[in-house]
Structures are given as structure tokens and as C-alpha cells.
Design an enzyme around this catalytic site. Structure first.
Site, mmCIF file in Angstrom:
data_model
loop_
_atom_site.group_PDB
_atom_site.id
_atom_site.type_symbol
_atom_site.label_atom_id
_atom_site.label_comp_id
_atom_site.label_asym_id
_atom_site.label_seq_id
_atom_site.Cartn_x
_atom_site.Cartn_y
_atom_site.Cartn_z
ATOM 1 N N ALA A 197 -3.284 -9.312 5.730
ATOM 2 C CA ALA A 197 -3.137 -9.083 4.114
ATOM 3 C C ALA A 197 -1.846 -8.173 3.813
ATOM 4 O O ALA A 197 -1.936 -7.908 2.776
ATOM 5 C CB ALA A 197 -4.595 -8.593 3.557
ATOM 6 N N PHE A 198 -1.169 -8.204 4.843
ATOM 7 C CA PHE A 198 0.097 -7.525 4.803
ATOM 8 C C PHE A 198 0.206 -5.957 4.253
ATOM 9 O O PHE A 198 1.042 -5.959 3.257
ATOM 10 C CB PHE A 198 1.004 -8.393 4.308
ATOM 11 C CG PHE A 198 0.987 -9.983 4.447
ATOM 12 C CD1 PHE A 198 0.901 -10.231 5.964
ATOM 13 C CD2 PHE A 198 1.056 -10.869 3.558
ATOM 14 C CE1 PHE A 198 0.695 -11.322 6.329
ATOM 15 C CE2 PHE A 198 0.506 -12.226 4.093
ATOM 16 C CZ PHE A 198 0.320 -12.511 5.239
ATOM 17 N N CYS A 199 -0.755 -5.163 4.245
ATOM 18 C CA CYS A 199 -0.723 -4.150 3.711
ATOM 19 C C CYS A 199 -0.681 -4.348 2.104
ATOM 20 O O CYS A 199 0.119 -3.406 1.318
ATOM 21 C CB CYS A 199 0.416 -3.015 4.185
ATOM 22 S SG CYS A 199 0.474 -2.845 5.865
ATOM 23 N N ALA A 200 -1.277 -5.268 1.532
ATOM 24 C CA ALA A 200 -1.150 -5.545 0.147
ATOM 25 C C ALA A 200 -2.454 -6.242 -0.268
ATOM 26 O O ALA A 200 -2.470 -7.509 -0.664
ATOM 27 C CB ALA A 200 0.012 -6.433 -0.216
ATOM 28 N N HIS A 214 0.898 -1.231 0.190
ATOM 29 C CA HIS A 214 0.063 0.108 -0.044
ATOM 30 C C HIS A 214 0.682 1.205 0.070
ATOM 31 O O HIS A 214 0.255 2.372 -0.655
ATOM 32 C CB HIS A 214 -0.800 0.168 1.233
ATOM 33 C CG HIS A 214 -2.089 -1.108 0.967
ATOM 34 N ND1 HIS A 214 -2.766 -1.301 2.149
ATOM 35 C CD2 HIS A 214 -2.185 -1.814 0.261
ATOM 36 C CE1 HIS A 214 -3.636 -2.261 2.014
ATOM 37 N NE2 HIS A 214 -3.393 -2.510 0.803
#
Ligand SMILES: Cc1ncc(COP(=O)(O)O)c(C=O)c1O
Length: 443
Positions: free
Chosen positions: A368-371, A127
Site C-alpha cells: 500500500a506504498f505507505c499511503a 504517510h
């Protein structure tokens, strides 16, 4: 950049602070912490701590004082620009702007590009690299499934991009899968289409040498806390012209060379880069830590890469023996740094992460690991309905025992279930009656 890796050279990697940290389990025992979350924030290197300790007695204002300690601190801060320039193989003319982290660096770049710049990026970006660029001039290219396909997809996207300034954003290593993106090839394509290219090196810089000139990239951003220097500094290195023409990122002291009172308005002469974008008192401790980490890693690439690759193979081999394990992958032909994201069929990622921590003293990331865009797609590909995965990530603080403990713990959780009861609170799994005590300084 090529790097010779000698198998078996896993000793003598730089030591981290907290390697023998003991953490409580819900059962009341204590175990050595298995930190398998280096991709989120890496522990501090011992030598970085030593470098910070050495600076602290001299710590004083930067650019603002005539006192001797101020001069020393200013010298440390300014010298760090050259230390970073060397670490990334930047051009002598490149500017080095200190920021808080990669997110800050990429937002600064996004604010600095000329109006109507056409921006092209893959939708698999973190992100921090995805969100600063929005609007009609942004092309989000669906993440390809191989390195070759990435090059072709970028070529097509740039061929269709409007005339005028163009910028490509690409990650060096995915924070979801650890895969290394074909940066040099993508940079060649960018160049052929008259585009500049910015490298999000947040996950690459701690694991592989970078040479901006050899790669042909125009901008590089990375964070101290991911490169074993958790003191709040990050950096943007690259071509000065767009940054010089841009309005200052923040306004305040340090970004101005002169302010004059015209009664109804203030006249402001803004400083040149890099100070133009560094308003406020600079974080000399963070910057010194960051530059020191860069130099320490530079002296140990061969051992670092060998250490991490050996552990990555061990991790992947072990995880493949866990029933229901499915690894997420974007570029199926690419080499990886030590990041493995996965689902285990029938198990919620948040539950697994909570149980690994509470019963085994293992730290992993879940979510979701900033993705969100790419993780949502990849989990579907492996047949999961949850838009979440578990991520285990390796670094200099990882040992073979940590990896083996994770594999054994997951096998036990999957085949025998947890030994404790877990409940959902505010959308997160937590152990019921969690009586693990916090360290005394928090009590
Ligand atoms: C690939 C990538 N880019 C950018 C970032 C953002 O880094 P920071 O949170 O230090 O700004 C991260 C953080 O996880 C990352 O993995």
C-alpha cells in the site's frame, strides 16, 4: 514550470551505478536486473559517485575543526545550502535545513509550526506527509478526482479553517499514481486564504524542475535517496521564521551557541537556523551527494523528462494488454511522472512481485506504498478486495527492455501461471526452496 520536450531525445541521460547488475533467478540463471522501483529508492548516479569519491580524501569534521580538511568539509557542507536553494528556486532568505529524508523534514516542520496552526491536506498523502499532523486543527480533505476539483476542495476547506496561522501540505507528484498535483493553483488558493503551503517534493524533485518562487510555495522537502544520491541526506527548504522560533528538533552539539552551568540547571543558548535543527555531526557526504545530484539533474531535464515519458507511455500501453490489468488513478486529468500502480484481477500483488523477482529479475514494489488510506480506496474502485497493489516506477536507470520484460512477464504469469512454486511466509509470498545466492560480500 514549462519545459519543452523534444520527442526522441532519449539518449544521453545521466548514467546510474549498477546499470549492468546481474541478479540470480530461482532457475539458476542470471539476468540483468530490471529496476522498476525508482519511486522507492533510486540508484546512485555515476556522477554523484564521482563527486563523493572526490570529497572522501578531504572528508573530516564539519564546523568542529581547525584542520584544513575540516575547513574543506565545512565549506562543502555550507556551499551545499546554496546549491540546493538554486535547485528549487528558493528565496535568498529561505533557510536550508539538512535532515535525513523527507519524513524527517516534514516532522521537523510539523514540530515547528506555531501552536494552533490550522493544517489542511488531502488524504491521499504519503504517510510522511499525513501522519505528522494530527489533532483537532487538522482537516483531511478526501482526495478529489481531478485537478480542478482539488483546487475547489482546498478553497472550501480553507474557507472553513479557524483564524490564525494556516498551513497546507501537498505532494508534488503522488507516490501511488505519479500524478502531478496542481501545485501553483493550490498555492494561489492558499495565499488567498492567508495560508502557507509546504510541498512534499519526494517524488517530484527527481522528475521535474521545481521553482519555489514561481510555484508560490513556502516550504519544500525531499530526499537524497529518491534523487539518485543514496547517502542518507534529505532537506527542508523554506521560510525561516517558524523554524527559528521553534524548539530545536534534536538537542545536542551544533544546535547550541553556549551552554553554561548554573549548578541546579544548565543555561542553553540555542543556535539560529539552520544549525538550530541540525544537532550532531552533519552528514557532509550525504549533503554533497544530494547537492551534486541536484546540479546533475538540472543540466539534463529535457532528456530526463523525454526519456521517462517515452518509457511511461510504453509501460502503460504494454500493461493495458495484460488481461485483468487495472491502473489506479486519483486525478484522472493530470499528467504523470513514471509511476504506475495496478492490480491484476485474480492475482495477489505480493505474489506477482515475488514471481517477477524470482523468475524474471524484475524489481517492483507491492503493498500500500505507505499511503494506506488512498490505496485502500483506489483498489476498491477497481474491484479488488485486497488492500494491495503492484507499483512499477521508472527513472534514469530504466530501459525499454526493462519495460518490455515486465509486460511480457505479467502476460505470461497471468495466462500460463508461474513456473515455480510460491508459499506464504510471515505474510509474504516467497519462492519455495529459494536458492538464489547473495553477493559475496554478504556471504
Ligand atoms: C510522496 C512521498 N513523500 C514522502 C516520502 C518519504 O520519503 P522518505 O522515506 O525518504 O522519508 C515518500 C517516500 O516514498 C514519498 O513517496
Amino acid at each position: 514550470m514549462t519545459l519543452a520536450i523534444t520527442p526522441g531525445t532519449t539518449t544521453a541521460v545521466p548514467a546510474v551505478v549498477g546499470a549492468d547488475l546481474r541478479v540470480p533467478l530461482v532457475t539458476g540463471e542470471r539476468v540483468t536486473y530490471a529496476n522498476l522501483d525508482h519511486a522507492a529508492s533510486a540508484p546512485c548516479l555515476q556522477e554523484v559517485r564521482d563527486a563523493v569519491d572526490e570529497l572522501l580524501p578531504w572528508y573530516a569534521s564539519v564546523h568542529r575543526g581547525a584542520g584544513f580538511a575540516s575547513q574543506v568539509s565545512t565549506r562543502v557542507y555550507e556551499q551545499a545550502r546554496d546549491r540546493i536553494r538554486k535547485f528549487v528556486g528558493a528565496h535568498a532568505s529561505d533557510t536550508v535545513v539538512f535532515t535525513r529524508n523527507t519524513t524527517d523534514s516534514l516532522n521537523l516542520l510539523a514540530r515547528s509550526v506555531p501552536k494552533n496552526t490550522a493544517v489542511v491536506l488531502f488524504d491521499s498523502e504519503h504517510h510522511a506527509a499525513l501522519l505528522p499532523w494530527r489533532g483537532p486543527n487538522v482537516q483531511r480533505v478526501p482526495a478529489p478526482s481531478s485537478s480542478g476539483a482539488a483546487v475547489v476542495a482546498l478553497d472550501r476547506a480553507l474557507a472553513a479553517a479557524p483564524v490564525g496561522p494556516r498551513l497546507v501540505i501537498v505532494t508534488g507528484a503522488s507516490n501511488v499514481t505519479g500524478e502531478l498535483w496542481p501545485v501553483a493553483e493550490l498555492a494561489k488558493v492558499a495565499r488567498r486564504h492567508g495560508a502557507r503551503i509546504a510541498l512534499d517534493a519526494a517524488q517530484l524533485a527527481p522528475h521535474r524542475p521545481i521553482n519555489a518562487r514561481e510555484l508560490g510555495v513556502d516550504y519544500i522537502a525531499f530526499s537524497g535517496h529518491k534523487i539518485y544520491a543514496p547517502f542518507g541526506a534529505g532537506v527542508l527548504v523554506g521560510r525561516a521564521d517558524w523554524l527559528q522560533q521553534a524548539q530545536p528538533y534534536l538537542v545536542g552539539g551544533g544546535a547550541t551557541s553556549k551552554v553554561t552551568d548554573h549548578g541546579d540547571r544548565l543555561g542553553v543558548a540555542w543556535s539560529a537556523v539552520p544549525e538550530r535543527h541540525e544537532a550532531g555531526s552533519p552528514n557532509v557526504v550525504g549533503v554533497h551527494a544530494l547537492a551534486s545530484a541536484c546540479e546533475i539533474l538540472s543540466r539534463h531535464w529535457e532528456q530526463t523528462v523525454a526519456h521517462e515519458q517515452e518509457l511511461l507511455t510504453r509501460l502503460q500501453d504494454g500493461l493495458r494488454t495484460v488481461p485483468g490489468f487495472r491502473e489506479l488513478a486519483i486525478l484522472t486529468d493530470a499528467d504523470k511522472v513514471g509511476v504506475v500502480s495496478f492490480t491484476i484481477s485474480g492475482f495477489d500483488a505480493g505474489f506477482l512481485a515475488a514471481a517477477l523477482s524470482a523468475e524474471y529479475g524484475i524489481g517492483v514494489r507491492d503493498g500500500a506504498f505507505c499511503a494506506h488510506v488512498i490505496v485502500g480506496r483506489l483498489v476498491k474502485q477497481v474491484g479488488s478486495h485486497e488492500e494491495r497493489a503492484v507499483r512499477a516506477s521508472i527513472g534514469l536507470g530504466t530501459t525499454a527492455e526493462h519495460v518490455d520484460r515486465l509486460v511480457a512477464a505479467l502476460r505470461t504469469l497471468v495466462t500460463e501461471g508461474p513456473k515455480w512454486t510460491y508459499v506464504q511466509r510471515d505474510g509474504r509470498w516467497v519462492p519455495q526452496d529459494d536458492n538464489r545466492t547473495l553477493p559475496p560480500f554478504l556471504a
